[in-house]
Write a protein that holds these residues in place. Structure first.
Motif, PDB file in Angstrom:
ATOM      1  N   ALA A 190      -2.529  -3.024  11.147  1.00 53.30           N
ATOM      2  CA  ALA A 190      -3.576  -2.177  10.585  1.00 53.30           C
ATOM      3  C   ALA A 190      -3.040  -1.417   9.370  1.00 53.30           C
ATOM      4  N   ALA A 191      -1.777  -0.958   9.489  1.00 48.72           N
ATOM      5  CA  ALA A 191      -1.170  -0.248   8.358  1.00 48.72           C
ATOM      6  C   ALA A 191      -1.047  -1.164   7.149  1.00 48.72           C
ATOM      7  N   VAL A 192      -0.644  -2.427   7.393  1.00 47.96           N
ATOM      8  CA  VAL A 192      -0.535  -3.394   6.290  1.00 47.96           C
ATOM      9  C   VAL A 192      -1.896  -3.575   5.639  1.00 47.96           C
ATOM     10  N   GLY A 193      -2.937  -3.755   6.490  1.00 45.75           N
ATOM     11  CA  GLY A 193      -4.283  -3.941   5.961  1.00 45.75           C
ATOM     12  C   GLY A 193      -4.721  -2.739   5.136  1.00 45.75           C
ATOM     13  N   LEU A 194      -4.430  -1.561   5.656  1.00 46.66           N
ATOM     14  CA  LEU A 194      -4.783  -0.325   4.965  1.00 46.66           C
ATOM     15  C   LEU A 194      -4.131  -0.278   3.580  1.00 46.66           C
ATOM     16  N   ALA A 195      -2.840  -0.640   3.543  1.00 41.61           N
ATOM     17  CA  ALA A 195      -2.109  -0.614   2.277  1.00 41.61           C
ATOM     18  C   ALA A 195      -2.744  -1.573   1.276  1.00 41.61           C
ATOM     19  N   VAL A 196      -3.113  -2.776   1.732  1.00 41.63           N
ATOM     20  CA  VAL A 196      -3.710  -3.756   0.828  1.00 41.63           C
ATOM     21  C   VAL A 196      -5.028  -3.226   0.272  1.00 41.63           C
ATOM     22  N   ILE A 197      -5.847  -2.662   1.174  1.00 41.68           N
ATOM     23  CA  ILE A 197      -7.139  -2.118   0.720  1.00 41.68           C
ATOM     24  C   ILE A 197      -6.908  -0.990  -0.285  1.00 41.68           C
ATOM     25  N   ALA A 198      -5.942  -0.110   0.020  1.00 41.52           N
ATOM     26  CA  ALA A 198      -5.655   1.006  -0.880  1.00 41.52           C
ATOM     27  C   ALA A 198      -5.262   0.496  -2.263  1.00 41.52           C
ATOM     28  N   VAL A 199      -4.432  -0.567  -2.297  1.00 40.21           N
ATOM     29  CA  VAL A 199      -3.985  -1.095  -3.586  1.00 40.21           C
ATOM     30  C   VAL A 199      -5.163  -1.645  -4.371  1.00 40.21           C
ATOM     31  N   ILE A 200      -6.072  -2.361  -3.674  1.00 38.34           N
ATOM     32  CA  ILE A 200      -7.236  -2.928  -4.367  1.00 38.34           C
ATOM     33  C   ILE A 200      -8.089  -1.805  -4.949  1.00 38.34           C
ATOM     34  N   VAL A 201      -8.340  -0.771  -4.126  1.00 38.12           N
ATOM     35  CA  VAL A 201      -9.140   0.360  -4.605  1.00 38.12           C
ATOM     36  C   VAL A 201      -8.464   1.024  -5.795  1.00 38.12           C
ATOM     37  N   LEU A 202      -7.143   1.201  -5.677  1.00 42.62           N
ATOM     38  CA  LEU A 202      -6.388   1.832  -6.759  1.00 42.62           C
ATOM     39  C   LEU A 202      -6.520   1.021  -8.048  1.00 42.62           C
ATOM     40  N   GLY A 203      -6.403  -0.296  -7.919  1.00 41.70           N
ATOM     41  CA  GLY A 203      -6.491  -1.166  -9.100  1.00 41.70           C
ATOM     42  C   GLY A 203      -7.831  -1.007  -9.780  1.00 41.70           C
ATOM     43  N   ARG A 204      -8.907  -0.998  -8.973  1.00 40.08           N
ATOM     44  CA  ARG A 204     -10.257  -0.861  -9.540  1.00 40.08           C
ATOM     45  C   ARG A 204     -10.394   0.485 -10.256  1.00 40.08           C
ATOM     46  N   TRP A 205      -9.889   1.525  -9.573  1.00 41.41           N
ATOM     47  CA  TRP A 205     -10.022   2.863 -10.144  1.00 41.41           C
ATOM     48  C   TRP A 205      -9.258   2.953 -11.466  1.00 41.41           C
ATOM     49  N   ALA A 206      -8.024   2.433 -11.472  1.00 37.08           N
ATOM     50  CA  ALA A 206      -7.192   2.511 -12.679  1.00 37.08           C
ATOM     51  C   ALA A 206      -7.861   1.769 -13.826  1.00 37.08           C
ATOM     52  N   ARG A 207      -8.481   0.642 -13.503  1.00 38.25           N
ATOM     53  CA  ARG A 207      -9.129  -0.148 -14.528  1.00 38.25           C
ATOM     54  C   ARG A 207     -10.305   0.609 -15.126  1.00 38.25           C
ATOM     55  N   ARG A 208     -11.097   1.215 -14.205  1.00 40.78           N
ATOM     56  CA  ARG A 208     -12.277   1.941 -14.686  1.00 40.78           C
ATOM     57  C   ARG A 208     -11.832   3.130 -15.552  1.00 40.78           C
ATOM     58  N   GLN A 215      -6.571   5.820 -20.913  1.00 40.99           N
ATOM     59  CA  GLN A 215      -5.263   6.224 -20.396  1.00 40.99           C
ATOM     60  C   GLN A 215      -4.764   5.200 -19.384  1.00 40.99           C
ATOM     61  N   PRO A 216      -3.613   4.623 -19.636  1.00 45.77           N
ATOM     62  CA  PRO A 216      -3.093   3.655 -18.667  1.00 45.77           C
ATOM     63  C   PRO A 216      -2.531   4.364 -17.443  1.00 45.77           C
ATOM     64  N   PHE A 217      -2.475   3.628 -16.343  1.00 43.95           N
ATOM     65  CA  PHE A 217      -1.936   4.178 -15.103  1.00 43.95           C
ATOM     66  C   PHE A 217      -0.892   3.187 -14.592  1.00 43.95           C
ATOM     67  N   PRO A 218       0.292   3.669 -14.170  1.00 44.09           N
ATOM     68  CA  PRO A 218       1.321   2.729 -13.720  1.00 44.09           C
ATOM     69  C   PRO A 218       0.949   2.064 -12.395  1.00 44.09           C
ATOM     70  N   VAL A 219       0.014   1.113 -12.454  1.00 48.18           N
ATOM     71  CA  VAL A 219      -0.531   0.502 -11.238  1.00 48.18           C
ATOM     72  C   VAL A 219       0.559  -0.222 -10.452  1.00 48.18           C
ATOM     73  N   PHE A 220       1.394  -0.982 -11.191  1.00 48.09           N
ATOM     74  CA  PHE A 220       2.352  -1.855 -10.502  1.00 48.09           C
ATOM     75  C   PHE A 220       3.278  -1.065  -9.591  1.00 48.09           C
ATOM     76  N   TRP A 221       3.886  -0.013 -10.148  1.00 51.14           N
ATOM     77  CA  TRP A 221       4.867   0.748  -9.367  1.00 51.14           C
ATOM     78  C   TRP A 221       4.200   1.505  -8.228  1.00 51.14           C
TER      79      TRP A 221
END
Lengths: 395, 368
Positions: A190-208, A215-221
């Motif tokens: 569940a923690a792994v799944g949570l992390a994956v979802i968080a990363v996807i949400v983060l990516g979308r947010w950073a892009r928007r 302003q760029p956001f250090p998404v990768f790190w």
């Protein structure tokens, strides 16, 4: 007398056998009849031959007991299971080797493709030599060399090569620690799944945010940190549910642990190195296809080399790379059927054994062809979808 | 990794002094930055680890003298095996006193192909078609024998490089015309013909060659009336030809699609019929455009001939495998396979170089 004059533009009336439409219908009818006649002839012969040889027909044999062992089974199987189950085991083995092979071939191919364009003379030449040697030798020969020469030269179990803690390499295969999932694994997953979802949400947010404010956001790190920290936290919270079972070195055999058979290793090595050479060529061509102006424009904008590659060159190169890459993945999957030459129990190998035992060649070949066709269609459908996502969106 | 972009940019304005010293070359190509230096040292060390032992094994410690395994010292490669069995690698199990027939056929093939490379020879296409029809008959008559006092040599004794060339040759000559027909059929406006061609091409391309060879060797006897039997080699040839025809069709379709519509319309305006239009206007342009693709298909076909080993024929790879199992020469698998690999490599490498050459020549014509 005006009626006798030739009609303007019409010319003579064409005779009906010169009419293209009539001709097309005639030609197609003939071809269709020939094909039907040919198929009927073959089917007729086949039925007669099978009656003569006393071979059963139909797919009932799938439920009979197989009675042969398969050296690598990722699902429960032994000789008391049915032929149908044996087919499934073979199919899973094909998937297994194809997926591992595709991942490795892609990594090798990208590294070598970029290396061929390197400004470092030695690196470029080594990559050149790799591509030119590997591409021009038949895959079957390479597989045989991997299996009968390279891996056959590994030491006996007693003189196993130890690779760090709890991993051995010998002529019986590669032995690795096997993870044992204890209680509380669900929390970790569940923690792994949570992390994956968080990363996807983060990516979308950073892009928007990037599109709105620039302003760029250090998404990768950030993503890397989330992917490492959240599962680790979950793992600790669940009370470290995963332990490892280490292979034990006995006198004659090694027990326990995770085994990779030499057949499997030879298949993976052969397939990924062979396909990697083709992918390297595709990657090189893809990068070279990007006009120099793109590099210069990126430089003028003040982007670093890495940023230029990551943001400008690779996204464009991927468009050139993906379609031929698809056919390489397809080739690798189809080439996994060469496992029959080195006794890797892939789908084709299992089908061959079943054919020998039941004699129902027509059914076995039909199943084999249907499976490979649907595998091919699935991979190309997936890659078409990916390609459509990556394709140039024009106004 | 640094990409060769700067060097391209530097080429625009050559340096004033063109004298390149060894040190300058080294600095520019191997040690330009700190990570390039690191990379050079790392790759050089890895090469040293791999190449030096291999060179020692294959050349320094190797044996080629003598005529039995006893002549080979331990440690190095035993090329004696290859020397003694060279005839079998090339001719398979073809009787030794009849090998001249294979050589003669090869010489005839080489001589007959000379006019194809003469730019001044006007009737190259007609000649090529004639050759494709006549040569297989000549070759088969020579290889198989059974006339004019030539003893019969069964196809089961054909083998080695010779068999590889026979299968590849037949596959290449059969797949080109078949592929053209399939490609034309796929672009035909007649729905029945188009769907038949699409079905055949996609079916064949969707399955591995092994299954087709397997089908040819297991199913063909079932398909034919009792008593009619095909030779094993013949079955393999049918399988290889059909398989490569499907791939060839896709390459040629690419060429056909690249012909502008105006060419078709102009040909029709001249009053040419379908076959005249296709043969005189469309195909000459389309085929020329896809020569590199055709040669690449040939290379693939040449490598794929090795799969006949799986259905029990002894091509170059099959021979290498058979020789390895000889009790007198046990334990020399590496030598045997390396030699076979070298044999395949020479042919494929030559073909790929030829294709690159043609590609460059064609693109030079387009550049004007």
């Amino acid at each position: 007398m005006a009626a006798a004059a030739p009609r303007p533009g019409g010319g003579r009336r064409t005779v009906f056998w010169n009419d293209p439409r009539v001709r097309a219908i005639f030609a197609q009818t003939v071809v269709l009849l020939l094909v039907i006649a040919g198929v009927a002839y073959l089917v007729n012969n086949t039925i007669a031959n099978r009656e003569r040889l006393g071979v059963a027909s139909g797919f009932d044999f799938l439920r009979q007991v197989a009675g042969f062992d398969i050296s690598q089974t990722l699902i429960d199987y032994d000789r008391t299971f049915s032929y149908g189950r044996a087919f499934v085991v073979g199919l899973i083995n094909t998937f297994y080797v194809a997926v591992v092979g595709i991942v490795l071939a892609t990594v090798i191919g990208f590294l070598m493709g970029v290396a061929r364009l390197s400004s470092n003379w030695l690196v470029a030449k080594v990559a050149d030599a790799y591509v030119e040697i590997v591409r021009n030798i038949p895959l079957l020969l390479q597989l045989i060399v991997w299996y009968f020469v390279v891996l056959a030269g590994l030491p006996a179990p007693r003189e196993s090569i130890a690779l760090g803690e709890g991993a051995f390499l010998n002529i019986r295969g590669l032995f690795l620690p096997k993870p044992v999932f204890g209680e509380g694994t669900a929390i970790f997953l569940a923690a792994v799944g949570l992390a994956v979802i968080a990363v996807i949400v983060l990516g979308r947010w950073a892009r928007r945010r990037f599109e709105a404010t620039g302003q760029p956001f250090p998404v990768f790190w950030t993503a890397l940190a989330i992917l490492l920290a959240v599962p680790a936290l979950g793992y600790l919270l669940a009370g470290m549910p995963i332990s490892f079972e280490y292979p034990k070195l006995g006198k004659f055999r090694i027990s326990g642990g995770l085994v990779m058979l030499p057949e499997f290793m030879a298949m993976v090595a052969g397939l990924s190195i062979y396909t990697g050479a083709f992918i390297a060529e595709i990657v090189r061509a893809g990068i070279l296809a990007i006009p120099k102006g793109q590099w210069e424009a990126a430089q003028a904008l003040g982007l670093s080399r890495g940023q230029t590659l990551r943001l400008i060159i690779i996204p464009q190169a991927l468009r050139v790379i993906i379609p031929p890459q698809t056919s390489q993945y397809l080739n690798l999957t189809k080439n996994s059927s060469l496992g029959v030459a080195i006794a890797y129990p892939d789908f084709f190998n299992v089908a061959g054994t079943i054919n020998n035992q039941t004699g129902q060649a027509v059914e076995v070949i039909a199943i084999t062809m249907a499976v490979y066709l649907s595998l091919s269609l699935t991979i190309s459908a997936f890659m078409n979808w990916y390609n459509a996502r990556m394709a140039l969106v024009e106004r | 990794m640094a990409v060769r972009q700067q060097t391209a940019a530097a080429r625009v304005q050559p340096p004033i002094t063109e004298r390149v010293t060894v040190l300058a070359w080294l600095k520019h190509n191997l040690f330009s930055t700190w990570y390039n230096s690191l990379l050079t040292i790392l790759v050089g060390y890895l090469l040293y680890l791999v190449l030096v032992p291999f060179f020692r094994w294959a050349v320094l410690d190797a044996t080629i003298a003598g005529d039995s395994k006893a002549a080979c010292s331990f440690g190095g490669a035993c090329w004696t095996l290859v020397k003694v069995r060279l005839g079998q690698y090339v001719y398979g199990l073809y009787p030794e006193d009849q090998r001249w027939r294979v050589n003669l056929a090869l010489v005839i093939a080489a001589l007959a192909m000379v006019p194809l490379f003469l730019e001044r020879f006007r009737h190259r296409l007609t000649y090529a078609v004639g050759l494709v029809v006549i040569y297989p008959i000549v070759g088969y008559a020579l290889f198989y024998g059974g006339w004019m006092g030539l003893p019969v040599v069964e196809t089961s004794r054909w083998g080695g490089l010779f068999l590889t060339l026979v299968i590849a040759g037949v596959g290449i000559t059969a797949s080109l015309p078949l592929g053209i027909l399939l490609a034309l059929g796929r672009r035909s406006e007649m729905p029945v013909i188009r769907s038949l061609c699409v079905a055949f091409i996609e079916l064949v391309r969707g399955v591995p060659l092994v299954t087709i060879l397997f089908m040819a060797s297991v199913m063909l006897p079932l398909f034919l009336p009792a008593g009619v039997n095909f030779d094993k080699l013949m079955r393999a040839l049918v399988g290889v030809a059909l398989f490569s025809a499907a791939y060839m069709a896709e390459v040629i379709r690419g060429g056909l699609q690249a012909i502008p519509k105006g060419q078709y319309e102009a040909a029709m305006a001249l009053g040419l019929g379908y076959w005249q239009m296709t043969g005189l206007v469309i195909l000459p342009q389309a085929l020329r455009m896809v020569i590199p693709g055709i040669v690449n298909t040939f290379i693939g076909l040449f490598k794929d001939t090795s799969l006949v080993t799986i259905i029990g024929l002894f091509d170059l790879l099959g021979m290498a495998k058979l020789i390895v199992t000889d009790p007198q020469w046990l334990g020399l698998a590496a030598e045997s396979y390396i030699f076979a690999a070298f044999g395949f490599w020479i042919f494929c490498f030559a073909m790929s170089r030829y294709s690159q050459h043609v590609e460059r020549r064609l693109s030079a014509g387009e550049r004007r």
